[in-house]
Design a protein around this motif. Structure first.
Motif, PDB file in Angstrom:
ATOM      1  N   GLY A   1       6.715  11.615  -2.302  1.00  0.00           N
ATOM      2  CA  GLY A   1       6.370  10.308  -2.855  1.00  0.00           C
ATOM      3  C   GLY A   1       7.573   9.393  -2.967  1.00  0.00           C
ATOM      4  O   GLY A   1       7.464   8.182  -2.705  1.00  0.00           O
ATOM      5  N   ALA A   2       8.720   9.953  -3.348  1.00  0.00           N
ATOM      6  CA  ALA A   2       9.934   9.142  -3.398  1.00  0.00           C
ATOM      7  C   ALA A   2      10.329   8.647  -2.012  1.00  0.00           C
ATOM      8  O   ALA A   2      10.789   7.511  -1.851  1.00  0.00           O
ATOM      9  CB  ALA A   2      11.075   9.960  -4.014  1.00  0.00           C
TER      10      ALA A   2
ATOM     11  N   LEU B   1       0.826  -1.210   0.000  1.00  0.00           N
ATOM     12  CA  LEU B   1       0.000   0.000   0.000  1.00  0.00           C
ATOM     13  C   LEU B   1       0.863   1.265   0.000  1.00  0.00           C
ATOM     14  O   LEU B   1       0.573   2.224  -0.730  1.00  0.00           O
ATOM     15  CB  LEU B   1      -0.937  -0.011   1.211  1.00  0.00           C
ATOM     16  N   LEU B   2       1.925   1.260   0.805  1.00  0.00           N
ATOM     17  CA  LEU B   2       2.839   2.401   0.822  1.00  0.00           C
ATOM     18  C   LEU B   2       3.534   2.575  -0.516  1.00  0.00           C
ATOM     19  O   LEU B   2       3.709   3.701  -1.005  1.00  0.00           O
ATOM     20  CB  LEU B   2       3.882   2.221   1.934  1.00  0.00           C
ATOM     21  N   CYS B   3       3.926   1.465  -1.121  1.00  0.00           N
ATOM     22  CA  CYS B   3       4.615   1.522  -2.410  1.00  0.00           C
ATOM     23  C   CYS B   3       3.716   2.094  -3.492  1.00  0.00           C
ATOM     24  O   CYS B   3       4.120   2.969  -4.268  1.00  0.00           O
ATOM     25  CB  CYS B   3       5.110   0.124  -2.792  1.00  0.00           C
ATOM     26  N   TYR B   4       2.479   1.639  -3.545  1.00  0.00           N
ATOM     27  CA  TYR B   4       1.543   2.142  -4.551  1.00  0.00           C
ATOM     28  C   TYR B   4       1.227   3.616  -4.329  1.00  0.00           C
ATOM     29  O   TYR B   4       1.170   4.403  -5.285  1.00  0.00           O
ATOM     30  CB  TYR B   4       0.257   1.314  -4.524  1.00  0.00           C
ATOM     31  N   ALA B   5       1.024   3.991  -3.069  1.00  0.00           N
ATOM     32  CA  ALA B   5       0.722   5.395  -2.775  1.00  0.00           C
ATOM     33  C   ALA B   5       1.914   6.289  -3.107  1.00  0.00           C
ATOM     34  O   ALA B   5       1.762   7.362  -3.715  1.00  0.00           O
ATOM     35  CB  ALA B   5       0.335   5.546  -1.308  1.00  0.00           C
ATOM     36  N   GLY B   6       3.114   5.864  -2.706  1.00  0.00           N
ATOM     37  CA  GLY B   6       4.307   6.653  -2.982  1.00  0.00           C
ATOM     38  C   GLY B   6       4.606   6.774  -4.464  1.00  0.00           C
ATOM     39  O   GLY B   6       4.934   7.862  -4.962  1.00  0.00           O
ATOM     40  N   MET B   7       4.473   5.669  -5.209  1.00  0.00           N
ATOM     41  CA  MET B   7       4.743   5.713  -6.638  1.00  0.00           C
ATOM     42  C   MET B   7       3.711   6.544  -7.383  1.00  0.00           C
ATOM     43  O   MET B   7       4.046   7.271  -8.332  1.00  0.00           O
ATOM     44  CB  MET B   7       4.778   4.293  -7.199  1.00  0.00           C
TER      45      MET B   7
END
Length: 258
Positions: A226-227, A35-41
């Motif tokens: 986001g990065a 979830l963090l990866c999708y939100a950040g990307m």
């Protein structure tokens, strides 16, 4: 313990036990990292793509008169926008694979599904994910550092404009604040022969008051955030995959002894 005349109670307890077993097989660390990866990307890709477009407009309108002076920057922006599309697709697939690997490892660890055991192929797959995640974390750490450069540039630009506004309010001399400039060539955005290559005085102050400047600055900050979120997700992935591999390896040794 319970009366046999109440079968609905037994069925309810069976459903409850099934739900508990299913929830116990969920890889919460991998799920949170996904979830963090999708939100950040999503935040990084959308913000960086639009910020680069606004940057090209600002350079074209205020820092370079000849198109040949910023043709390299325009080409870089164009190709990096395509790279952003590739990054979004890659991390979407990578997140699904890591989440699936988390479900596999959690199921093997908790052994909730009959005689399911860790295999040599499963351990090799987990080790592969550990190595790939580590390499991605190192690469994305560099991306996170590079994404701070435009934020630093626009922060200095805003601070310079603030200095110009203070000088314009405290003195009536035009030459007093005309020497305060922002040179894009010093940051490598333009070649040294680019003209004018810099903005000074009230010209620079008018740029800072434009909507393009505020949008670009805010978008670069959002891309930087986001990065950072994506980097945090990769570190969380790394911890989860390393733990899963260690436990799978332990189960494999235990199975060999048995």
């Amino acid at each position: 313990m319970f009366p046999v005349k109440q079968p609905w109670l037994c069925k309810a307890l069976g459903c409850y036990d099934c739900c508990v077993r299913c929830l116990g097989a969920v890889p919460y660390a991998s799920l949170a990292a996904t979830l963090l990866c999708y939100a950040g990307m999503a935040l990084f890709c959308v913000s960086a793509h639009q910020a680069l477009a606004y940057t090209e407009e600002l350079v074209e309108m205020h820092f370079a008169r000849n198109i040949q002076d910023y043709v390299v920057l325009a080409s870089f922006i164009k190709y990096f926008q395509y790279v952003i599309y590739g990054l979004a697709s890659f991390f979407f697939l990578f997140g699904i694979l890591l989440l699936a690997e988390g479900f596999y490892s959690t199921s093997a660890v908790k052994q909730k599904f009959g005689e399911f055991r860790s295999t040599q192929c499963g351990r090799c797959l987990s080790l592969t994910f550990v190595i790939v995640t580590y390499i991605l974390a190192v690469i994305w750490l560099a991306v996170f550092a590079v994404s701070a450069i435009p934020v630093y540039f626009f922060y200095n630009m805003e601070d310079t404009c603030h200095t110009i506004n203070i000088l314009s309010e405290t003195t009536t001399s035009i030459n007093q604040h005309a020497w305060v400039c922002m040179d894009a060539r010093q940051y490598g955005l333009l070649p040294w022969h680019a003209m004018p290559g810099k903005a000074c005085g009230m010209t620079l102050a008018s740029i800072c008051k434009s909507s393009e400047f505020f949008w670009t600055y805010d978008l670069y900050i959002a891309a930087f955030a986001g990065a950072g979120v994506t980097l945090l997700a990769l570190f969380l992935y790394l911890v989860a995959t390393t733990y899963n591999y260690a436990v799978l390896r332990f189960l494999g040794r235990k199975a060999m002894r048995c």
